[in-house]
Motif scaffolding. Structure first.
Motif, mmCIF file in Angstrom:
data_model
loop_
_atom_site.group_PDB
_atom_site.id
_atom_site.type_symbol
_atom_site.label_atom_id
_atom_site.label_comp_id
_atom_site.label_asym_id
_atom_site.label_seq_id
_atom_site.Cartn_x
_atom_site.Cartn_y
_atom_site.Cartn_z
ATOM 1 N N ALA A 188 0.859 -1.191 0.000
ATOM 2 C CA ALA A 188 0.000 0.000 0.000
ATOM 3 C C ALA A 188 0.889 1.234 0.000
ATOM 4 N N ILE A 189 0.542 2.220 -0.812
ATOM 5 C CA ILE A 189 1.326 3.450 -0.927
ATOM 6 C C ILE A 189 0.400 4.644 -0.710
ATOM 7 N N PHE A 190 0.865 5.577 0.121
ATOM 8 C CA PHE A 190 0.095 6.785 0.424
ATOM 9 C C PHE A 190 0.985 7.991 0.121
ATOM 10 N N ALA A 191 0.489 8.864 -0.740
ATOM 11 C CA ALA A 191 1.286 10.014 -1.189
ATOM 12 C C ALA A 191 0.594 11.325 -0.820
ATOM 13 N N GLY A 192 1.373 12.405 -0.879
ATOM 14 C CA GLY A 192 0.814 13.728 -0.620
ATOM 15 C C GLY A 192 0.934 14.161 0.829
ATOM 16 N N SER A 193 0.416 15.322 1.117
ATOM 17 C CA SER A 193 0.577 15.929 2.440
ATOM 18 C C SER A 193 -0.114 15.137 3.557
ATOM 19 N N ASP A 194 -1.142 14.348 3.213
ATOM 20 C CA ASP A 194 -1.858 13.555 4.222
ATOM 21 C C ASP A 194 -1.382 12.105 4.264
ATOM 22 N N ALA A 195 -0.224 11.837 3.679
ATOM 23 C CA ALA A 195 0.249 10.455 3.550
ATOM 24 C C ALA A 195 0.376 9.752 4.897
ATOM 25 N N LEU A 196 0.996 10.401 5.872
ATOM 26 C CA LEU A 196 1.215 9.763 7.177
ATOM 27 C C LEU A 196 -0.115 9.491 7.882
ATOM 28 N N LYS A 197 -1.011 10.465 7.850
ATOM 29 C CA LYS A 197 -2.324 10.297 8.483
ATOM 30 C C LYS A 197 -3.102 9.172 7.797
ATOM 31 N N ASN A 198 -3.052 9.136 6.464
ATOM 32 C CA ASN A 198 -3.766 8.088 5.731
ATOM 33 C C ASN A 198 -3.161 6.715 5.970
ATOM 34 N N SER A 199 -1.841 6.672 6.094
ATOM 35 C CA SER A 199 -1.167 5.404 6.376
ATOM 36 C C SER A 199 -1.587 4.856 7.739
ATOM 37 N N GLU A 200 -1.611 5.716 8.728
ATOM 38 C CA GLU A 200 -2.013 5.291 10.073
ATOM 39 C C GLU A 200 -3.483 4.868 10.113
ATOM 40 N N SER A 201 -4.329 5.586 9.376
ATOM 41 C CA SER A 201 -5.752 5.225 9.298
ATOM 42 C C SER A 201 -5.921 3.860 8.645
ATOM 43 N N PHE A 202 -5.136 3.628 7.607
ATOM 44 C CA PHE A 202 -5.185 2.336 6.913
ATOM 45 C C PHE A 202 -4.788 1.197 7.846
ATOM 46 N N LEU A 203 -3.679 1.361 8.579
ATOM 47 C CA LEU A 203 -3.197 0.316 9.479
ATOM 48 C C LEU A 203 -4.243 -0.028 10.536
ATOM 49 N N GLN A 204 -4.878 0.996 11.088
ATOM 50 C CA GLN A 204 -5.915 0.780 12.093
ATOM 51 C C GLN A 204 -7.137 0.100 11.484
ATOM 52 N N SER A 205 -7.529 0.569 10.310
ATOM 53 C CA SER A 205 -8.686 -0.010 9.630
ATOM 54 C C SER A 205 -8.440 -1.477 9.287
ATOM 55 N N LEU A 206 -7.234 -1.791 8.841
ATOM 56 C CA LEU A 206 -6.906 -3.171 8.488
ATOM 57 C C LEU A 206 -6.972 -4.080 9.709
ATOM 58 N N ARG A 207 -6.427 -3.609 10.824
ATOM 59 C CA ARG A 207 -6.487 -4.407 12.060
ATOM 60 C C ARG A 207 -7.938 -4.675 12.460
ATOM 61 N N THR A 208 -8.758 -3.639 12.387
ATOM 62 C CA THR A 208 -10.159 -3.766 12.787
ATOM 63 C C THR A 208 -10.927 -4.708 11.863
#
Length: 222
Positions: A145-165
């Protein structure tokens, strides 16, 4: 306008030209004029049919080249193309996941069961990542999974949490629960100069996580 649209446009012009010719034939009919107009009309229809088939074949070839045949999500070639687009992105984040115990599943239940497990995980992985960034099957039982742009870190963390859930929810009723190891990295947070370094670090972190799970500890979780 792409080549297909341009070609269709020219064919439509041919039809527009044909209509007055047919009108002239009606007003002043002759065997030669009627024959020529009929031939032009048939050729135009055949051209449009051929063009539609070419476009359908092109779409099929494109999908075969850039999408994984087993899971239906983007494949390694598609991922490589996206990586090139993000090469110089200073905010890019990457997550790499690997299914745990797939070999044991294949050996015990057969490769069809292993393929079903890959498809189930691919579906959840893609559903969690695609609204926020790019997701692909990177080959075998590995996903990227790749997240680009100014919100990349926030989107990456949201993805990790969503995947766990989502995986936890899936496992509540699954005949064969999904288990995965994952690692992530951020260009800005981890001081990487380009996306290849980010991918390399995410891959390293994923294997550290997997190694920690085998030892009974979660060595890495981000």
């Amino acid at each position: 306008m792409n080549v297909f649209s341009g070609y269709k446009f020219l064919k439509l012009i041919k039809i527009v030209i044909l209509i007055p010719a047919i009108a002239a034939t009606v007003l002043s009919p002759s065997i030669i004029t009627i024959g020529l107009c009929s031939l032009l009309f048939i050729v135009t229809l055949l051209d449009l049919y051929a063009m539609n088939k070419m476009e359908a074949d092109y779409r099929h070839l494109y999908h075969s080249a850039y999408f994984d045949a087993l899971t239906g999500i983007p494949n390694r070639l598609s991922a490589d193309s996206y990586v090139r687009k993000c090469y110089a992105d200073k905010d890019v984040c990457v997550a790499i996941a690997d299914l745990d115990g797939l070999k044991e599943i294949n050996d015990t239940y057969g490769h069809q069961a292993g393929d079903e497990l890959i498809c189930e995980f691919a579906s959840v992985f893609f559903a969690c990542a695609s609204p926020l960034g790019f997701a692909a099957r990177n080959g075998g039982d590995e996903f990227l999974a790749i997240f680009a742009g100014s919100d990349a870190l926030k989107n990456s963390e949201s993805f990790l949490q969503s995947l766990r859930t989502k995986i936890a929810g899936y496992n509540l009723h699954a005949e064969r629960p999904l288990s995965y190891s994952i690692g992530s990295a951020s260009a800005r947070k981890d001081g990487c100069s380009d996306i290849h370094q980010v991918i390399s670090l995410a891959d390293k972190n994923m294997y550290l996580y997997k190694k920690g799970k085998k030892k009974g500890v979660f060595h890495y979780d981000r």
